[in-house]
Every structure is written in structure tokens, then in C-alpha cells.
Design an enzyme around this catalytic site. Sequence first.
Site, mmCIF file in Angstrom:
data_model
loop_
_atom_site.group_PDB
_atom_site.id
_atom_site.type_symbol
_atom_site.label_atom_id
_atom_site.label_comp_id
_atom_site.label_asym_id
_atom_site.label_seq_id
_atom_site.Cartn_x
_atom_site.Cartn_y
_atom_site.Cartn_z
ATOM 1 N N HIS A 1 -1.759 51.473 -42.879
ATOM 2 C CA HIS A 1 -1.586 50.282 -43.712
ATOM 3 C C HIS A 1 -0.377 50.468 -44.638
ATOM 4 O O HIS A 1 0.458 49.571 -44.777
ATOM 5 C CB HIS A 1 -2.858 50.036 -44.522
ATOM 6 N N THR B 1 -6.798 49.090 -47.198
ATOM 7 C CA THR B 1 -7.013 48.678 -45.805
ATOM 8 C C THR B 1 -7.006 49.874 -44.851
ATOM 9 O O THR B 1 -6.125 50.728 -44.934
ATOM 10 C CB THR B 1 -5.927 47.667 -45.399
ATOM 11 N N GLU C 1 -11.809 47.213 -45.762
ATOM 12 C CA GLU C 1 -11.855 48.415 -46.592
ATOM 13 C C GLU C 1 -13.231 49.069 -46.528
ATOM 14 O O GLU C 1 -14.230 48.462 -46.153
ATOM 15 C CB GLU C 1 -11.540 48.070 -48.060
ATOM 16 N N GLU D 1 -8.852 42.059 -46.091
ATOM 17 C CA GLU D 1 -8.484 43.464 -45.922
ATOM 18 C C GLU D 1 -9.736 44.253 -45.591
ATOM 19 O O GLU D 1 -10.719 44.203 -46.335
ATOM 20 C CB GLU D 1 -7.838 44.039 -47.200
ATOM 21 N N LYS E 1 -5.511 39.007 -56.041
ATOM 22 C CA LYS E 1 -6.723 39.662 -55.535
ATOM 23 C C LYS E 1 -7.971 39.412 -56.391
ATOM 24 O O LYS E 1 -9.079 39.641 -55.921
ATOM 25 C CB LYS E 1 -6.492 41.172 -55.416
ATOM 26 N N GLN F 1 1.013 37.458 -54.213
ATOM 27 C CA GLN F 1 1.300 38.893 -54.351
ATOM 28 C C GLN F 1 2.797 39.173 -54.386
ATOM 29 O O GLN F 1 3.260 40.060 -55.095
ATOM 30 C CB GLN F 1 0.648 39.654 -53.191
ATOM 31 N N THR G 1 -13.896 39.641 -54.107
ATOM 32 C CA THR G 1 -13.999 40.852 -53.301
ATOM 33 C C THR G 1 -15.427 40.885 -52.776
ATOM 34 O O THR G 1 -16.366 40.809 -53.573
ATOM 35 C CB THR G 1 -13.739 42.112 -54.162
ATOM 36 N N ASP H 1 -9.377 49.893 -56.744
ATOM 37 C CA ASP H 1 -8.953 49.807 -55.352
ATOM 38 C C ASP H 1 -7.831 50.808 -55.110
ATOM 39 O O ASP H 1 -6.813 50.788 -55.814
ATOM 40 C CB ASP H 1 -8.497 48.383 -55.018
ATOM 41 N N ASP I 1 -11.334 42.968 -49.331
ATOM 42 C CA ASP I 1 -10.485 42.723 -50.503
ATOM 43 C C ASP I 1 -9.581 41.522 -50.199
ATOM 44 O O ASP I 1 -8.423 41.671 -49.835
ATOM 45 C CB ASP I 1 -9.652 43.990 -50.750
ATOM 46 N N ARG J 1 -1.359 36.536 -50.211
ATOM 47 C CA ARG J 1 -0.086 37.252 -50.013
ATOM 48 C C ARG J 1 1.100 36.554 -50.673
ATOM 49 O O ARG J 1 2.055 37.212 -51.090
ATOM 50 C CB ARG J 1 0.192 37.430 -48.522
ATOM 51 N N GLU K 1 -0.446 42.624 -41.688
ATOM 52 C CA GLU K 1 0.049 43.509 -40.630
ATOM 53 C C GLU K 1 0.018 42.813 -39.277
ATOM 54 O O GLU K 1 0.997 42.838 -38.529
ATOM 55 C CB GLU K 1 -0.813 44.773 -40.566
#
Lengths: 425, 425
Positions: B137, B351, B205, B203, B255, B244, B259, B130, B237, B241, B365
Site C-alpha cells: 500500500h 491498508t 485494514e 481501505e 477520514k 485528502q 470507520t 491508524d 477506513d 480521496r 490503488e
Amino acid sequence: MASWLPIPIDSDFSLQNLPYGVFSTDADPTRRIGVAVGDHVLDLKVLTREQVFKDIKFDDSTLQEKTLNAYAGLGQHVHSQIRKKLQELLRDNTLLGHVLRDNHDLRQKCLVSMQSAIMHLPVTVGDFTDFFVGLHHANNCAGFLKPGADITQVLPSFWDIPSGFHGRSSSVVVSDTPIHRPKGQYREGGKPVSGTCRDLDFEVEFGVVIGQPSQMGEAVPVDQAEGHIFGFVLLNDWSARDFQKWEPSAPFTCKNFGTSISPWIVPFEALEPFRVSPIKVDRPLPDYLMQKETKSIFEVPIRATLEVDHTRYAVAECNTKFMVFSFAQMIAHHTRGGCPLRPGDIMGTGTMSGPTKSEEGCFLELSRYGEQPCEMSAEGSSGERIRRTYLEDGDIVEFAAQIRTKDGLENVGFGICRGEVLPAN
Amino acid sequence: MASWLPIPIDSDFSLQNLPYGVFSTDADPTRRIGVAVGDHVLDLKVLTREQVFKDIKFDDSTLQEKTLNAYAGLGQHVHSQIRKKLQELLRDNTLLGHVLRDNHDLRQKCLVSMQSAIMHLPVTVGDFTDFFVGLHHANNCAGFLKPGADITQVLPSFWDIPSGFHGRSSSVVVSDTPIHRPKGQYREGGKPVSGTCRDLDFEVEFGVVIGQPSQMGEAVPVDQAEGHIFGFVLLNDWSARDFQKWEPSAPFTCKNFGTSISPWIVPFEALEPFRVSPIKVDRPLPDYLMQKETKSIFEVPIRATLEVDHTRYAVAECNTKFMVFSFAQMIAHHTRGGCPLRPGDIMGTGTMSGPTKSEEGCFLELSRYGEQPCEMSAEGSSGERIRRTYLEDGDIVEFAAQIRTKDGLENVGFGICRGEVLPAN
């Protein structure tokens, strides 16, 4: 366990071991599954076809494959039965032992001399995960990652989470595969430079190969996690330290150019006698990491040497007993969110350094981030010495590990995990 | 290109597209390779057996496999010939078109209605990488990673290196696979807590699937890198958070629980008409990232929606034109040190947010790091509105992308990349 097959006293491959590998020979280039015994490889494809395992209930096509993935995926209850059968076959004074010992034709077909065996990557690696659970390595590296910091300043979760990152599986190679010095980006005088790695390093690691898979969405409980281990390997996580300092936080091109593993996967059961308790640290752990088994890790001394111009130099005496999380805890954490395991996945421990200088498992530590060249002595009585900050082209890095059962009679070893540094392409 | 087969005007699957997938049906549960055309799936296994491709030199067993890996690995020169043959077969007023159009038996055998096709993961993913090359982003996330910082303070190499990290391939799943809310560790009141993810995110992608492999030790030159692309997919993805923020720097359990990718791989050639130039940034680049092709990226608008209680809400209108490095540059960087590519490897972009609020491709975001709930409107005229900071159980996240050729007659789309959030196990 004495065998009718002569096993040299210093061999890695006693009947207590019986590690799995994938081999071929010049005479028969087909890749096939074998087990190491003394100076021989026992061809399991031949034994399977000869119906030696016929009273064990399992899918015996798995032992006729070109990798160990399908067999590893059968789980420990099968591996345990096959192991017992092999010990019976090789031991002296058993009925089955005589079956093989006295059958010249069968012996000719299924016993290959170790010297003529060409070893291959034993599994197709689905995913390779590299952890960072070595206490002394973490402490020694903290200042590299953030000058002046201790490890909890660099990684506040170090004592709470088995720190890990996803590695690259396509570049996991079997011992004896040479490694080209990588090109990439580093920073010099504050500016990015594209060029050949100057700070090439090795890392002494220990690894597990996953056997029994887990499903997506399934968290493997820590007390069942060991059941997912097929076996153990030595692992060299080659690292480009100059790239590592400049690229974004997750190791990427600084490590994805190559990872070497030993050719033999030592079965889970073979290491049972070598269990030890990890360093006792007074810290609370979440439920999912609370393991009932107190002897949750294994004591495996790993010796790293460097061969330069046909002379071997002692580099480091590492040990796996400095892990701050066990493999069971790593697996429980890895799968906690439902990430599935597949047979053939590999998990490494990170560098297994000990507390003293002679136990440091990479040049990053040995040369104090490349600032103090490390002096190494030749083995034997020549007294030759050599200095290195990082690896030079032509250097051959070799890891070996041999543990002896308490009675002093049987060794468990991994064969050699070796790689030569070739110049950049 | 008009077809004798009726292709609805709003279909993703015109003759300009012809994306590859792996499907089965209730009537025939064998997984097989197909190509999407309008409301149908064309069974390539049947066509291969019927010798339709007999004048093309290639290993046609690859089209009879259960995944696309082997076929992808043949490289673009083969894919291009097969694509031409398929277009000829499906176009009106061609000799070959009539062969299939007028052959009722063959049509019955090789054309499956899209509705009855059950889609599977099209490739066995060897490695999933990734990247993080979306300009907006990166800017929007910088403050999440380091409060108050801009992206070059967080990642000093952002403009020099296509930032990337290794992801988990075992949890890459095909669209419509539900995702369980993961458990893991986060920090609350300064203390680590083990529990269920509260800040679950998606996300938006874009991804490539690798075709032609590269060898270990081989650096793929940037101007040859596009030749290693088999095709393109949409990619979600999923991200936790809260995990993370607490786990070590490289994304790991935040993550690796899942996916999602779209079921159809849009061939490299199908996107040729949609090339654009990336944002011009005045910066020096190392030689190995200097690409001759100026229109080095593709303009693909990706629409994200949320389905809640059978109502669909507009979430974001993203676009792949905000990449600061092209796929060719990512591949050149990825292989620079000799890391090998395998057919079926996937590389995601990170992203693909645009510069305005309605173009932000994740809740991180959209809700300003979870601090300002984001309000979304229902599609159509109901006027219903909904608020979210992060995903709730039962939410269905859906990405779609459709681009139209300049003449306005043909669409290229990816099908839907969809996943429902299930409660934690």
C-alpha cells in the site's frame, strides 16, 4: 455584580465568570462538580441535593457525576439557567442570595476554600482535535516545516480550510500534572537516533470543550456551531520538536505524550463581552464557513511564564485575537462530512502567537527553530536573566489569562495551566 | 475441539475462536456481552449471574457491563481463564459441557440465535490510531502523495518508525452502520471547491483492540506489548480521496466521517496458531523496536467484495502478512514517549494490500489514483462485470476473513465488516 461573598479584586473568579471544574478535598476524596467564586469552590452536588435548582427543568443527576460530560451535553439553554441561578444565589441584595448567605449550615456544606480543593480533569475527553489557525504562528513555523517557505507554500489550503489534526485524548491532563520528557526518534547527522527528546517545547493554545453533541452524518451549520460550545480552557500542547522533524507529516509521538489544560472551564456566556472581529482578510470562503456573527472570535490575552529555581521569568504575551478561523468555523468544518461531536471533546486553536517577538507562544518561534537562545527576564526588580533554546528538566511552564469587564469591576480568568518538566523515565 | 452444540463446518465461530461482542435482541433490548459460537451467541451476562465463572478470580461485574472496556482492561490472564472455561462448557465429553448441554432452562436463557442478535459497537473507543505499515500500500500510494516518488521519498522514516496518525474515535461504528457520502473541500482546476465527495474509497485494514491499559509516562517494552492486546477486528477506513489531496498533510475530514469495524473481537489467543514472520528487511532497528518473537505478525487473508444491486463482486484478496511492523512494535512506538493506552483503544494497520493487482485493498490503488476504472467480476457463474473508479451511492462494501486451523477442522473468523454508502445528507 457584587457578591455577599468577599471576592478579591484580582481574583479570576467573579460572578461574571463562574467556571466549572471537578474537585475533591482531603476530607472528602469523592470527585464532584464545582464552580469557582473568588477564593472558594461552590459544590454543585450539594446544591443539587439541597434542591436549589428544583425550578429548572433538567436532569439534575448530571450535576452529581464525577465529570462534567453529561452536564455539558445538556446544552446552553440549561447552562444559562443554572448560571443565572448561581448568580442570584451569590449576588448581594437578592432573595436567593440571602438564602445562602444567612444559612450557615448550607454555606458550610457547599463552600470549600479554593486552597483545599484538589482539581481533576474536568471531562473525560472523547476526542481531542488540534487546529492550526494562528496567523503568526503559521507564518513563523512555515520555515521550520519547509526551509525558506511561507505558509501557503507549506499548506496551500491554509486560507481555505481551518487546518486541524486529530490529537491524542488519553494524554490530556489537568494543570499541575507533571510531564516526563519523552523518548522517541530524531535524526542526527542524517541518521535516525532513538533517545531522549532534546528540543522539548510548550505551545500557548486556547481551547473549547464541546457541550451539546451532534449526530453522525450531521453537518453543524456555522451559525449554530457556537451552541455546541460548553466553555473555554487554556491549553499547553507540549511538543518534541526533534521528533516532529523526523516523524511522518502528522504530529504523532511528537505531541501525544501530554497536553495540559486549565482546571476551570469558563462558560460560553462568560466570554460573550469579549467578542472581537478576526483579522479582515480578502478571500472567498465556501458557504458553509460564512458566519453571520462578525465578532466571531474572542480576545483573550494569555501570559506564559517559566519558573526556574523558584524565580519566575516572563516568556510571552499571546492573544487569541490572531485566529484566522473562529471556533464556529472549526466546528462547521469538523462536522461538515458528518463527524459526530461528543460532550467533552476538546478543540485547540494551535499556538496563539502575536506579531512581535515578545508575543511568540513557543520556543520554536522564540529561539528561531532552536538556533538563537532566547533571553528572558525575571519578574520583579531582581534583574535576573535566563537563556533557553528549549525546555530543561525542572522548568515549570505556566499560562494564565485574565480579562476584565469594561466597567473594570469583574475578572474572567481560567486559573493556572501549569506543568513541570520531569526527567525522562 | 468438538462441541455438543452443532457448529456448521463453514462457520467463523469454532471453539478455537470464541470472539467477544456486544448484542441485544428485539425481545431484550439491553446491551450485553456475548461470545459467538457457531450459529449462536452465548450470553455472558447470564452465565456470570449463574455463577459459571465463580472459581475464576476476577471482577465479574465487568461481564455485566454494556461494553467490553472494563473486561478488556482486566488483561490476558483473566481472558485466558474465561476462554478455557467457555471451551470446557461447550466441548463434548467434559463434565462442565454436560452441565450446560443437559440443562434445558439454562440453555434457553444463555444461548441466543445469531440471527436474532443485533450487534453494537463492542467498546467505547477512547482513541483510534491508524498506522501505515502495509508495504505494498505504501509503495502504491507514494505516487499519489507525491507524483513520481517512492515511499522513502515521501516518508523518509518509513523503515525506521511505524508511521501512524491519530484518527477520530467518535465516528468508529460497528459493521452494518451505513456511511453517508461526506461533504467537504477539494480542488478543481487549481481552485478550492466545497461540495460532495466524488472519490469515496474504502481501505481494507486489520486492527487491534487494547485490553490491559498502560500508565502515562510508561513506555511499554516491545516484548511485553502483545500483553496489551485484547483482540483483533477487521476495519474499513473509509476515505475521501479528493479531500485528502487538498487538505493539510494529516488526514482529517478525508477520514473522520466514518470507520467501520467488525462486530466480533477475536481474542488474542485465538490467533496464536496463525503467527508468521514478517518480510525480512535488512535494516537496523532501534532497541525499543527489537522484538524477540520472530513470528511477530499474523497471517489473516481478508477478502473484500462489493454488493451492487444484489450482486456480489470480488474486489480484492488482501493479507495482513505484508505488515512491515508488528502490532507489538506499533504499541512500543506509540507508548515510547509515555502516551497512555486505555482499554478499548483501537489501532489499525493501514491498508493491507498484497503485491499483485487482485490484492490491492482500496480503489486508490485498484484504479490507479482514479485514472483507470477497475473491472470486477460477479461471484458465481453469471459472468456479470462492473466498473468502478471509486464508490457509488448504494454500493455495499464487505470484508470477511476466515482462517482454518492446520487440522482443517476449526475456523477463526470475524463475522462481516460491512457498510452501505448512502447519498450525501
